[in-house]
Scaffold this active site. Structure first.
Site, PDB file in Angstrom:
ATOM      1  N   LEU A  46       0.742  -1.790  -0.367  1.00  0.00           N
ATOM      2  CA  LEU A  46       0.449   0.015  -0.151  1.00  0.00           C
ATOM      3  C   LEU A  46       0.572   1.078  -0.289  1.00  0.00           C
ATOM      4  CD1 LEU A  46      -3.451  -1.166   2.424  1.00  0.00           C
ATOM      5  CD2 LEU A  46      -2.533  -1.074  -0.417  1.00  0.00           C
ATOM      6  N   SER A  58      -4.157   6.803  16.094  1.00  0.00           N
ATOM      7  CA  SER A  58      -3.042   6.982  16.734  1.00  0.00           C
ATOM      8  C   SER A  58      -3.335   8.127  18.100  1.00  0.00           C
ATOM      9  CB  SER A  58      -1.975   6.755  16.223  1.00  0.00           C
ATOM     10  OG  SER A  58      -0.952   6.411  17.190  1.00  0.00           O
ATOM     11  N   TYR A  60       5.367  10.469  11.668  1.00  0.00           N
ATOM     12  CA  TYR A  60       4.518   8.918  12.235  1.00  0.00           C
ATOM     13  C   TYR A  60       3.251   9.430  13.066  1.00  0.00           C
ATOM     14  CZ  TYR A  60       2.220   4.959  15.152  1.00  0.00           C
ATOM     15  OH  TYR A  60       1.298   4.295  15.049  1.00  0.00           O
TER      16      TYR A  60
END
Length: 258
Positions: A43, A112, A152
């Site tokens: 992906l 997250s 992230y």
């Protein structure tokens, strides 16, 4: 009534636990992952995203009742934004026509708690502008200046904001498809185990993600929430980032967000 789901990242962690729970409840699950599963697709690439959509159509017979985008990585590297944001968005957008043909369709992406941590606006803005080349360049620049940890958090903040923007549009809410994100705290997986086994790193993790309720979670402790949000029982929850973090968001942000 049995439903048909597609779960990315189904070979490990939350994706694996989600697929297991849904199958245990009698549903059909098409599992997708990088190197194993019903669909093998990278992906981080346009080719892999197209392969996911094409194989999903083939294996599902053209209809899905639920999509859970769990695939993700946590490296201080541009790969992270390619998978966590652009791969997830491509999954949701690419499979939306199959959801539109399903029964009581639902969609969800894994966010997250890191989305509330500091981010790099250049990465987030490029991601939300659907400019993958610019987002990758901004991620590389963050790594080069020693701020790789921002990649992230930025990827998860971007995909969470994408959910908020798109969930209420005619393509999603107007088509009767709830779209949400679940934002876990620290999950006990092979990816996090090396950090948690190091006493110094464990201290840093607990400072950045304080979880006063029951501490760190196992993947299977998050999956019932995912299963409910993607079930027919969820008729009105959409556009939400639901924190399953043991109270970390409340500790970190308090009530100021309201």
């Amino acid at each position: 009534m049995p439903r048909t789901y597609l779960v990315t990242g189904a070979a490990s962690g939350i994706g694996q636990a989600t697929a297991a729970l849904l199958r245990a409840r009698g549903h059909t699950v098409i599992g997708a992952d990088l190197a194993s599963g019903d669909i093998r697709a990278d992906l981080s690439t346009a080719e892999g995203r197209a392969e996911l959509a094409a194989r999903a159509r083939e294996l599902s017979g053209g209809r899905l009742d639920g999509v859970v985008a769990c695939a993700g990585v946590a490296q201080p590297d541009p790969l992270t934004v390619k998978v966590n944001h652009f791969g997830a968005v491509a999954t949701l957008d690419g499979l939306r026509p199959l959801l539109a043909a399903g029964t009581d369709p639902r969609a969800l992406v894994i966010g997250s708690i890191d989305s509330v941590h500091p981010t790099d606006p250049a990465i987030v803005d490029a991601a939300l502008a659907d400019d993958e080349e610019r987002a990758v360049a901004a991620s590389r620049a963050a790594v080069d200046r020693g701020e790789g940890q921002l990649v992230y958090s930025s990827s998860k903040a971007a995909v969470s904001r994408w959910v908020r923007r798109h969930a209420v549009t005619p393509r999603w809410a107007g088509a009767g498809i709830p779209l949400n994100a679940v934002a876990p705290g620290v999950i006990l997986t092979p990816m996090t185990r090396p950090l948690l086994d190091d006493p110094d790193m464990l201290k840093l993790v607990e400072q950045s993600v304080p979880m006063p309720l029951h501490g760190h979670a196992r993947p299977e402790q998050i999956t019932p929430l995912i299963a409910w949000l993607t079930s027919p029982d969820n008729t009105h929850v959409t556009g939400q980032v639901v924190f399953a973090d043991g109270g970390a968001d409340a500790v970190l942000r308090g009530d100021g967000t309201w």
